[in-house]
Design an enzyme around this catalytic site. Structure first.
Site, short mmCIF file in Angstrom:
data_model
loop_
_atom_site.label_atom_id
_atom_site.label_comp_id
_atom_site.label_asym_id
_atom_site.label_seq_id
_atom_site.Cartn_x
_atom_site.Cartn_y
_atom_site.Cartn_z
N GLY A 289 39.32 72.13 18.91
CA GLY A 289 38.07 72.86 19.04
C GLY A 289 38.06 74.12 18.19
CD GLN B 193 31.02 83.02 21.01
OE1 GLN B 193 31.10 82.42 22.07
NE2 GLN B 193 30.40 84.18 20.89
CB ILE C 24 34.51 66.31 17.34
CG1 ILE C 24 34.22 64.81 17.38
CG2 ILE C 24 33.25 67.17 17.52
CD1 ILE C 24 33.80 64.32 18.75
NE ARG C 25 30.66 71.53 15.74
CZ ARG C 25 30.84 72.79 15.39
NH1 ARG C 25 30.94 73.12 14.11
NH2 ARG C 25 30.93 73.74 16.31
CE1 TYR D 21 32.98 75.98 30.14
CE2 TYR D 21 32.21 78.00 31.16
CZ TYR D 21 33.01 77.36 30.25
OH TYR D 21 33.83 78.09 29.43
CE LYS E 42 36.52 76.05 30.54
NZ LYS E 42 37.61 75.73 29.59
#
Length: 314
Positions: A9, A13, A36-37, A143, A147
């Site tokens: 990842g 950000q 992934i990009r 989310y 977590k």
């Protein structure tokens, strides 16, 4: 000498700035970025990069073995606002990626993990002011549920298998280098861009919604300090509370007006208001300060000055 590090990842950000800082600190060929990009041009040009799906165990294992990876920073996640729109996709990404990395460590293919948690683990029944390290959680978002579950699994793998996994609960993060990725605290980044571009911002939270925030430089510093701390100093294997500053949309607007007096703010709360209302207003991070010397450097006014100065130069 630092052994090879893998960032999963790396184009997000936090991942972007974390990757660049680690490469500055340890050398560009020591830190393998993956996502992934593809990411920004500066990230792609700064060192090795692998296209990698964090939910694909075999693909991660191949990269780990190829580069003889020792540490993994798992930064891949679907954040709060986006996760509410795609609950199962968020759960699968956030949980399966963590299991992949924990199981690599269990099989002794890597030796240390950083995995970020969030203030989203707390819920509407959590004490809002000076939220303790250990307290009622009961998260009310996809989310936050992922977590909180991740925290429990991290502690389980430490207790059961001796895995050296380390974590902090990030508050809202503010950076001029990268745009946020679908979180409830994104307004605190967007507002600076709009202040410079238009002199006006429509905020999706109410003016008095107070949330814990942090300038990105402090977040990166905390992450590296935790990972460099001696193992015997780490007393929390779920996730450390991490605090810096807390403010409301009105307070950040007033801080901006010190530099841009004509700046105007309107308030149009949307579905993210309910998420924000379930989160703490301020954080007790005394465990992080005691165990590994955590100390933030930026407050609201110094953050505003940094954001406007750097964005104004772009």
């Amino acid at each position: 000498m630092q052994k090879p590090i893998l960032i999963l990842g790396a184009c997000g950000q936090i991942g972007t700035e974390l990757t660049m800082e680690l490469r500055t600190k340890y050398g560009k060929d020591t830190v393998i970025a993956s996502d992934i990009r593809e990411g920004s041009e500066s990230l792609m040009d700064s060192g090795p990069f692998e296209l990698l799906d964090a939910t694909n165990y075999e693909a991660i294992e191949d990269v780990v073995m190829h580069y003889e990876i020792d540490e993994v920073y798992l930064m891949a996640a679907m954040l709060s606002a986006t996760a509410e729109k795609f609950p199962m996709r968020a759960w699968n990404l956030n949980m399966n990626s963590l299991f992949n990395v924990l199981n690599l460590a269990k099989d002794r293919k890597i030796s240390k993990i950083f995995w970020p948690s969030s203030i989203a683990v707390f819920g509407p029944n959590t004490p809002k002011e000076n939220t303790p390290q250990s307290t009622v959680m009961e998260p009310s978002t996809v989310y936050g549920i992922s977590k909180q579950s991740g925290e429990r699994w991290c502690e389980y793998y430490f207790n059961k298998f001796g895995i050296d996994v380390r974590s902090v609960r990030y508050p809202g993060l503010i950076s001029w280098k990268t745009m946020p990725g679908g979180g409830t605290t994104d307004y605190a980044v967007e507002i600076y861009h709009k202040a410079l571009e238009m002199g006006q911002y429509n905020c999706f939270l109410q003016e008095d919604t107070k949330l814990p925030m942090m300038y990105m430089d402090d977040a990166i510093s905390a992450t590296l300090n935790l990972m460099e701390a001696d193992t015997e100093k780490i007393s929390v294997r779920s996730s450390y509370n991490l605090g810096s500053m807390s403010f409301t949309p009105n307070e950040i607007a007033q801080s901006i007006k010190e530099h841009i007096p004509e700046f105007q703010m309107d308030y149009q709360p949307d579905f993210r208001q309910a998420i924000a209302d379930s989160w703490p207003s301020s954080i007790d991070d005394s465990f992080a300060k005691r165990d590994w010397g955590w100390q933030p450097k930026f407050d609201l006014d110094s953050t505003t000055a940094e954001m406007l100065r750097n964005l104004g130069q772009e």
